[in-house]
Design an enzyme around this catalytic site. Structure first.
Site, mmCIF file in Angstrom:
data_model
loop_
_atom_site.group_PDB
_atom_site.id
_atom_site.type_symbol
_atom_site.label_atom_id
_atom_site.label_comp_id
_atom_site.label_asym_id
_atom_site.label_seq_id
_atom_site.Cartn_x
_atom_site.Cartn_y
_atom_site.Cartn_z
ATOM 1 N N GLY A 262 0.791 -1.237 0.000
ATOM 2 C CA GLY A 262 0.000 0.000 0.000
ATOM 3 C C GLY A 262 0.815 1.273 0.000
ATOM 4 N N ARG B 152 -2.567 -4.202 6.696
ATOM 5 C CA ARG B 152 -3.660 -4.182 7.692
ATOM 6 C C ARG B 152 -4.670 -3.095 7.384
ATOM 7 N NH1 ARG B 152 -0.207 -3.657 13.079
ATOM 8 N NH2 ARG B 152 1.013 -2.359 11.689
ATOM 9 N N ASP C 11 -3.417 -9.188 7.864
ATOM 10 C CA ASP C 11 -2.303 -9.064 8.801
ATOM 11 C C ASP C 11 -1.489 -10.345 8.650
ATOM 12 O OD1 ASP C 11 -0.563 -9.022 10.959
ATOM 13 O OD2 ASP C 11 -2.007 -8.075 12.311
ATOM 14 N N PHE D 147 11.760 -0.670 14.378
ATOM 15 C CA PHE D 147 12.013 0.594 15.062
ATOM 16 C C PHE D 147 13.399 0.551 15.694
ATOM 17 C CE2 PHE D 147 8.597 -1.630 17.509
ATOM 18 C CZ PHE D 147 9.373 -2.224 18.479
ATOM 19 N N TYR E 20 21.883 -5.896 6.662
ATOM 20 C CA TYR E 20 22.285 -6.353 8.005
ATOM 21 C C TYR E 20 21.673 -7.708 8.360
ATOM 22 C CZ TYR E 20 18.020 -3.835 9.637
ATOM 23 O OH TYR E 20 16.738 -3.377 9.822
HETATM 24 N N1 COA Z 1 10.484 1.569 20.758
HETATM 25 C C1 COA Z 1 10.276 0.602 21.677
HETATM 26 N N2 COA Z 1 9.141 -0.153 21.726
HETATM 27 C C2 COA Z 1 8.195 0.081 20.797
HETATM 28 C C3 COA Z 1 8.353 1.080 19.793
HETATM 29 C C4 COA Z 1 9.553 1.853 19.813
HETATM 30 N N3 COA Z 1 9.814 2.800 18.909
HETATM 31 N N4 COA Z 1 7.237 1.067 19.000
HETATM 32 C C5 COA Z 1 6.413 0.097 19.479
HETATM 33 N N5 COA Z 1 6.997 -0.486 20.559
HETATM 34 C C6 COA Z 1 6.437 -1.560 21.380
HETATM 35 C C7 COA Z 1 5.127 -1.176 22.029
HETATM 36 O O1 COA Z 1 5.343 -0.454 23.228
HETATM 37 C C8 COA Z 1 4.510 -2.540 22.255
HETATM 38 O O2 COA Z 1 5.083 -3.202 23.354
HETATM 39 P P1 COA Z 1 4.305 -3.257 24.801
HETATM 40 O O3 COA Z 1 2.956 -3.850 24.502
HETATM 41 O O4 COA Z 1 5.167 -4.122 25.645
HETATM 42 O O5 COA Z 1 4.244 -1.833 25.268
HETATM 43 C C9 COA Z 1 4.963 -3.339 21.061
HETATM 44 O O6 COA Z 1 6.116 -2.670 20.546
HETATM 45 C C10 COA Z 1 3.942 -3.398 19.966
HETATM 46 O O7 COA Z 1 3.586 -2.087 19.618
HETATM 47 P P2 COA Z 1 2.248 -1.759 18.827
HETATM 48 O O8 COA Z 1 2.250 -0.313 18.463
HETATM 49 O O9 COA Z 1 1.080 -2.314 19.562
HETATM 50 O O10 COA Z 1 2.474 -2.680 17.563
HETATM 51 P P3 COA Z 1 1.765 -2.691 16.181
HETATM 52 O O11 COA Z 1 1.577 -4.108 15.874
HETATM 53 O O12 COA Z 1 0.574 -1.804 16.138
HETATM 54 O O13 COA Z 1 2.849 -2.009 15.209
HETATM 55 C C11 COA Z 1 4.866 -1.594 14.071
HETATM 56 C C12 COA Z 1 4.225 -2.087 15.360
HETATM 57 C C13 COA Z 1 6.354 -1.511 14.220
HETATM 58 C C14 COA Z 1 4.616 -2.571 12.978
HETATM 59 C C15 COA Z 1 4.297 -0.224 13.722
HETATM 60 O O14 COA Z 1 5.080 0.735 14.260
HETATM 61 C C16 COA Z 1 4.088 -0.016 12.271
HETATM 62 O O15 COA Z 1 2.993 -0.171 11.794
HETATM 63 N N6 COA Z 1 5.140 0.330 11.490
HETATM 64 C C17 COA Z 1 5.009 0.577 10.053
HETATM 65 C C18 COA Z 1 5.759 -0.389 9.295
HETATM 66 C C19 COA Z 1 7.210 -0.209 9.479
HETATM 67 O O16 COA Z 1 7.705 -0.220 10.578
HETATM 68 N N7 COA Z 1 7.911 -0.060 8.400
HETATM 69 C C20 COA Z 1 9.318 0.109 8.466
HETATM 70 C C21 COA Z 1 9.984 -0.891 7.636
HETATM 71 S S1 COA Z 1 11.725 -0.603 7.710
#
Ligand code: COA
Length: 293
Positions: A24, A47, A73, A105, A156
Site C-alpha cells: 500500500g 492491515r 495481517d 524501530f 544487516y
Molecule cells: N520503541 C520501543 N518499543 C516500541 C516502539 C519503539 N519505537 N514502537 C512500538 N513499541 C512496542 C510497544 O510499546 C509494544 O510493546 P508493549 O505492549 O510491551 O508496550 C509493542 O512494541 C507493539 O507495539 P504496537 O504499536 O502495539 O504494535 P503494532 O503491531 O501496532 O505495530 C509496528 C508495530 C512496528 C509494525 C508499527 O510501528 C508499524 O505499523 N510500522 C510501520 C511499518 C514499518 O515499521 N515499516 C518500516 C519498515 S523498515
C-alpha cells in the site's frame, strides 16, 4: 544519468499475478506500480484497507492495470489463507509472492519489552513464513510450476546491526528461509530469491528510523561509496527482473542494491578514504623511510 529509467520491455510480466505484502505504500507501492506497467495483475495487502483501496485505484488509473486491495495481517495464518483465496477467486492463479511487509524501530535492545521484540519478529519472520507456507502448499498441491517467491531482506541480515536487533534477527531468518527453500522447492518449480536494499528513502521508514533531526545528523547518502541514496525505480527494475521469466535460472540468490554501502562499513581500511590526496605523499615517504631504517 537518469536513475528513473524503466528497464524491462512493456509486456515482460504480462499474464502473471503477483501478490505484494505491504504494497500500500513505500517501496511495496513503487514495485507494484512497475509490475502493473509491465502487464501483471497485482494484489496488494496490509492491515489498512482504506490505504490499500486508495493506492489500488491510484495505480489502476496511472497504469491501466488491475490492482486488488486485500486486507491481511500477515502475522495470522488464517488471514493469509483468506488472502490467497481472494486472489485466486479474482485472478484464477497466482505466480509470485513478494514478501515485502515489514516492521522496524530503532531502540537499545534492553529497552524493548518482550512484546516489542515479538511484534517485529512476528511481522517480518512469522509473516514471511506464513505467506511462504500458504502459497507454497497451494502451488505444490495444484502442481503450479514456474512460480517464485521474492523476499525483501536487508544488508544487516548477514552482518547483524545494533539498535535494530529484532529486525536483524528476523531478516536473518528470512534469508535462511530463502536459501533453504530455493533448494528444497526447486523440484516443484518454485524459485526463491531475495533483495537486500540499502538506503531507498520512504516516508514511513525514514520517519520511523531517523526521527526528528537524526535525518540531518546521519545523512545516509554520505555512507554510500556512490554518494547517493537509491531511486525507487532502480529497486523496482531489479524486483521486476527477479519475478520475470528472464531470471528463470536465478535461484537462492540475494542481490544487494546499496551503492556499496555495507561493504564500506565492512572493509578494515575503508576509513582511509578520509585521508586527503596530499597527505598520501607524506605517508608514503614515512612508510618508505621506516623500511629503509
Ligand atoms: N520503541 C520501543 N518499543 C516500541 C516502539 C519503539 N519505537 N514502537 C512500538 N513499541 C512496542 C510497544 O510499546 C509494544 O510493546 P508493549 O505492549 O510491551 O508496550 C509493542 O512494541 C507493539 O507495539 P504496537 O504499536 O502495539 O504494535 P503494532 O503491531 O501496532 O505495530 C509496528 C508495530 C512496528 C509494525 C508499527 O510501528 C508499524 O505499523 N510500522 C510501520 C511499518 C514499518 O515499521 N515499516 C518500516 C519498515 S523498515
Amino acid at each position: 544519468m537518469d536513475f528513473t529509467k524503466k528497464m524491462l520491455r512493456d509486456d515482460a510480466l504480462a499474464g502473471k499475478t503477483i501478490v505484494v505484502t505491504g504494497g500500500g505504500s513505500g517501496l511495496g507501492k513503487s514495485m507494484t506500480k512497475y509490475f502493473l506497467e509491465l502487464g501483471a495483475n497485482v494484489a496488494i495487502s496490509s492491515r489498512n484497507l482504506e490505504k490499500l483501496q486508495n493506492t489500488a485505484s491510484e495505480l489502476e488509473n496511472e497504469t491501466g492495470g488491475k490492482c486488488l486491495p486485500v486486507q491481511c495481517d500477515v502475522r495470522n495464518y488464517d488471514e493469509v489463507e483468506q488472502m490467497l483465496n481472494l486472489v485466486l477467486d479474482e485472478f484464477g492463479e497466482v505466480d509470485v509472492l513478494l514478501n515485502n511487509a515489514a516492521g522496524n524501530f530503532i531502540s537499545p535492545t534492553e529497552r524493548l519489552s518482550a512484546n516489542a521484540f515479538d511484534t517485529i519478529i512476528d511481522i517480518v519472520l512469522k509473516g514471511s513464513k506464513n505467506c511462504t507456507l500458504a502459497f507454497g502448499k497451494h502451488w505444490i498441491d495444484k502442481k503450479t510450476i514456474n512460480t517464485s517467491i521474492l523476499n525483501i531482506v536487508t544488508t544487516y541480515a548477514w552482518t547483524g546491526s545494533a539498535y535494530v536487533v529484532p529486525s536483524a534477527t528476523a531478516k536473518a531468518g528470512v534469508l535462511a528461509m530463502t536459501r533453504s527453500l530455493a533448494v528444497e522447492w526447486a523440484k516443484y518449480g518454485i524459485r526463491c530469491n531475495a533483495i537486500a536494499p540499502g538506503p531507498f528513502p520512504t516516508k514511513g521508514a525514514w520517519d520511523r528510523l531517523l526521527p526528528g533531526d537524526l535525518k540531518d545528523k546521519f545523512d545516509l547518502a554520505k555512507k554510500v561509496p556512490l554518494k547517493r541514496v537509491g531511486d525507487h525505480q532502480e529497486l523496482a527494475n531489479l524486483a521486476a527482473y527477479l519475478v520475470s521469466d528472464f531470471s528463470a535460472y536465478l535461484n537462492g540468490e540475494v542481490i544487494t542494491i546499496d551503492g556499496g554501502e555495507w561493504l564500506k562499513g565492512a572493509g578494515q581500511f575503508n576509513l582511509l578514504e578520509a585521508i586527503p590526496e596530499e597527505l598520501w605523499d607524506q605517508l608514503e615517504a614515512m612508510i618508505k623511510a621506516k623500511k629503509r631504517g
